[in-house]
Design a protein around this motif. Sequence first.
Motif, PDB file in Angstrom:
ATOM      1  N   ARG A 151       0.816  -1.214   0.000  1.00  0.00           N
ATOM      2  CA  ARG A 151       0.000   0.000   0.000  1.00  0.00           C
ATOM      3  C   ARG A 151       0.848   1.262   0.000  1.00  0.00           C
ATOM      4  O   ARG A 151       0.499   2.251  -0.641  1.00  0.00           O
ATOM      5  CB  ARG A 151      -0.940  -0.008   1.207  1.00  0.00           C
ATOM      6  CG  ARG A 151      -1.742   1.273   1.359  1.00  0.00           C
ATOM      7  CD  ARG A 151      -2.868   1.124   2.329  1.00  0.00           C
ATOM      8  NE  ARG A 151      -3.512   2.402   2.607  1.00  0.00           N
ATOM      9  CZ  ARG A 151      -4.602   2.557   3.343  1.00  0.00           C
ATOM     10  NH1 ARG A 151      -5.198   1.501   3.842  1.00  0.00           N
ATOM     11  NH2 ARG A 151      -5.112   3.746   3.570  1.00  0.00           N
ATOM     12  N   PHE A 152       1.984   1.237   0.692  1.00  0.00           N
ATOM     13  CA  PHE A 152       2.764   2.464   0.857  1.00  0.00           C
ATOM     14  C   PHE A 152       4.065   2.457   0.052  1.00  0.00           C
ATOM     15  O   PHE A 152       4.944   3.288   0.286  1.00  0.00           O
ATOM     16  CB  PHE A 152       3.084   2.678   2.335  1.00  0.00           C
ATOM     17  CG  PHE A 152       1.852   2.764   3.202  1.00  0.00           C
ATOM     18  CD1 PHE A 152       0.929   3.775   3.004  1.00  0.00           C
ATOM     19  CD2 PHE A 152       1.609   1.830   4.186  1.00  0.00           C
ATOM     20  CE1 PHE A 152      -0.218   3.855   3.787  1.00  0.00           C
ATOM     21  CE2 PHE A 152       0.466   1.892   4.974  1.00  0.00           C
ATOM     22  CZ  PHE A 152      -0.445   2.914   4.767  1.00  0.00           C
ATOM     23  N   SER A 153       4.171   1.554  -0.893  1.00  0.00           N
ATOM     24  CA  SER A 153       5.432   1.413  -1.637  1.00  0.00           C
ATOM     25  C   SER A 153       5.794   2.660  -2.436  1.00  0.00           C
ATOM     26  O   SER A 153       6.969   2.895  -2.702  1.00  0.00           O
ATOM     27  CB  SER A 153       5.352   0.197  -2.572  1.00  0.00           C
ATOM     28  OG  SER A 153       4.289   0.351  -3.494  1.00  0.00           O
ATOM     29  N   GLY A 158       5.831  11.726   9.111  1.00  0.00           N
ATOM     30  CA  GLY A 158       6.904  11.406   8.180  1.00  0.00           C
ATOM     31  C   GLY A 158       7.422   9.986   8.251  1.00  0.00           C
ATOM     32  O   GLY A 158       7.861   9.437   7.248  1.00  0.00           O
ATOM     33  N   VAL A 159       7.390   9.352   9.445  1.00  0.00           N
ATOM     34  CA  VAL A 159       7.964   8.019   9.602  1.00  0.00           C
ATOM     35  C   VAL A 159       7.013   7.154  10.437  1.00  0.00           C
ATOM     36  O   VAL A 159       6.567   7.580  11.502  1.00  0.00           O
ATOM     37  CB  VAL A 159       9.345   8.053  10.288  1.00  0.00           C
ATOM     38  CG1 VAL A 159       9.954   6.657  10.330  1.00  0.00           C
ATOM     39  CG2 VAL A 159      10.277   9.025   9.592  1.00  0.00           C
ATOM     40  N   ALA A 160       6.723   5.946   9.941  1.00  0.00           N
ATOM     41  CA  ALA A 160       5.890   4.998  10.685  1.00  0.00           C
ATOM     42  C   ALA A 160       6.619   3.677  10.803  1.00  0.00           C
ATOM     43  O   ALA A 160       7.194   3.189   9.833  1.00  0.00           O
ATOM     44  CB  ALA A 160       4.547   4.790   9.981  1.00  0.00           C
ATOM     45  N   LEU A 161       6.595   3.113  12.002  1.00  0.00           N
ATOM     46  CA  LEU A 161       7.096   1.764  12.238  1.00  0.00           C
ATOM     47  C   LEU A 161       5.893   0.903  12.581  1.00  0.00           C
ATOM     48  O   LEU A 161       5.188   1.182  13.560  1.00  0.00           O
ATOM     49  CB  LEU A 161       8.107   1.735  13.379  1.00  0.00           C
ATOM     50  CG  LEU A 161       8.553   0.344  13.836  1.00  0.00           C
ATOM     51  CD1 LEU A 161       9.324  -0.369  12.718  1.00  0.00           C
ATOM     52  CD2 LEU A 161       9.400   0.419  15.094  1.00  0.00           C
ATOM     53  N   SER A 205      -7.182  14.980  12.198  1.00  0.00           N
ATOM     54  CA  SER A 205      -8.049  15.390  11.090  1.00  0.00           C
ATOM     55  C   SER A 205      -7.913  14.442   9.908  1.00  0.00           C
ATOM     56  O   SER A 205      -8.824  14.357   9.076  1.00  0.00           O
ATOM     57  CB  SER A 205      -7.708  16.819  10.650  1.00  0.00           C
ATOM     58  OG  SER A 205      -6.469  16.868   9.965  1.00  0.00           O
ATOM     59  N   HIS A 206      -6.796  13.704   9.836  1.00  0.00           N
ATOM     60  CA  HIS A 206      -6.581  12.740   8.756  1.00  0.00           C
ATOM     61  C   HIS A 206      -7.238  11.384   9.042  1.00  0.00           C
ATOM     62  O   HIS A 206      -7.419  10.584   8.135  1.00  0.00           O
ATOM     63  CB  HIS A 206      -5.082  12.504   8.527  1.00  0.00           C
ATOM     64  CG  HIS A 206      -4.421  13.545   7.692  1.00  0.00           C
ATOM     65  ND1 HIS A 206      -4.350  14.871   8.078  1.00  0.00           N
ATOM     66  CD2 HIS A 206      -3.800  13.476   6.487  1.00  0.00           C
ATOM     67  CE1 HIS A 206      -3.699  15.552   7.163  1.00  0.00           C
ATOM     68  NE2 HIS A 206      -3.365  14.732   6.183  1.00  0.00           N
ATOM     69  N   VAL A 207      -7.529  11.120  10.306  1.00  0.00           N
ATOM     70  CA  VAL A 207      -8.021   9.805  10.698  1.00  0.00           C
ATOM     71  C   VAL A 207      -9.556   9.819  10.655  1.00  0.00           C
ATOM     72  O   VAL A 207     -10.187  10.596  11.346  1.00  0.00           O
ATOM     73  CB  VAL A 207      -7.532   9.438  12.113  1.00  0.00           C
ATOM     74  CG1 VAL A 207      -8.159   8.122  12.558  1.00  0.00           C
ATOM     75  CG2 VAL A 207      -6.025   9.336  12.128  1.00  0.00           C
ATOM     76  N   VAL A 253      -1.923   4.601   9.774  1.00  0.00           N
ATOM     77  CA  VAL A 253      -0.530   4.624   9.324  1.00  0.00           C
ATOM     78  C   VAL A 253      -0.355   5.679   8.235  1.00  0.00           C
ATOM     79  O   VAL A 253       0.627   6.431   8.232  1.00  0.00           O
ATOM     80  CB  VAL A 253      -0.111   3.231   8.813  1.00  0.00           C
ATOM     81  CG1 VAL A 253       1.303   3.284   8.236  1.00  0.00           C
ATOM     82  CG2 VAL A 253      -0.181   2.208   9.942  1.00  0.00           C
ATOM     83  N   GLU A 254      -1.292   5.749   7.312  1.00  0.00           N
ATOM     84  CA  GLU A 254      -1.198   6.752   6.248  1.00  0.00           C
ATOM     85  C   GLU A 254      -1.225   8.165   6.818  1.00  0.00           C
ATOM     86  O   GLU A 254      -0.501   9.047   6.362  1.00  0.00           O
ATOM     87  CB  GLU A 254      -2.331   6.562   5.248  1.00  0.00           C
ATOM     88  CG  GLU A 254      -2.245   7.512   4.061  1.00  0.00           C
ATOM     89  CD  GLU A 254      -3.210   7.164   2.963  1.00  0.00           C
ATOM     90  OE1 GLU A 254      -3.253   7.912   1.963  1.00  0.00           O
ATOM     91  OE2 GLU A 254      -3.938   6.149   3.079  1.00  0.00           O
ATOM     92  N   ALA A 255      -2.058   8.384   7.845  1.00  0.00           N
ATOM     93  CA  ALA A 255      -2.098   9.694   8.490  1.00  0.00           C
ATOM     94  C   ALA A 255      -0.761  10.036   9.125  1.00  0.00           C
ATOM     95  O   ALA A 255      -0.318  11.190   9.112  1.00  0.00           O
ATOM     96  CB  ALA A 255      -3.214   9.728   9.535  1.00  0.00           C
TER      97      ALA A 255
END
Length: 227
Positions: free
Chosen positions: A12-14, A204-207, A92-94, A196-198
Amino acid sequence: MLDDVRGHTATRFSGMGETVVEAFASRRGNRSYDFEATSITHQSVVDGREGSLDAYYYHVDTRTLVTLRYVRPGPSGHFSPEARHSLNEFHSHVHRLPRRDRRSADAYSLLDDPLFLRIHEPEPFTAALHRTSSGAIYPYDQVAAAFSAAASKSGLPGPPVGALTRHLVPTHFAQLVRDGWLGAGGVPFEAALDWVEATIDTAGVALVVVDFSLRQRGNGSGIRTRP
């Protein structure tokens, strides 16, 4: 279902930046652990923009989601306007996990909202911060209530960190979520990926750690695997 979940995050995030996937599974017969860790870094952060990190834990069998955001206070010990703006932008993104109404500003449940904040010392963010920071972990609702209280009093720059007197013990976050002490249950995996997208858009960084093990959870929270 597991085949659909594995690699879904990376797929999804590639196109958003750099994505690294690594799987971990025990070789013993009891399969005591089986999870996949994915890190996604927005291209702007790869190119040098300052970013921050949100850490996610998702347990597939119970559909439990926990999100930890690292927050650094300003030099005065207050939450910086940038930190507050980033949190507001994040929420606001979620869209698919709305926060529940509270009976009072101070009421919260560790099983209602997956978002928790770890407030660390005023030091530059590094990739190893989540392993080295000794800051305490706070439910987001408590922090949001402190923001509202400060906003109602004119002239205050924002709540000081010291105003948060009720917090989780400053222990190993991975152990807290693994034992089931906190997190929102019954969350569809696609909804978790919305969060995760939010994060990628705002921090900027998600683990992301996706746990496929079937062991029981709920050391205190009442979460159990489905029959």
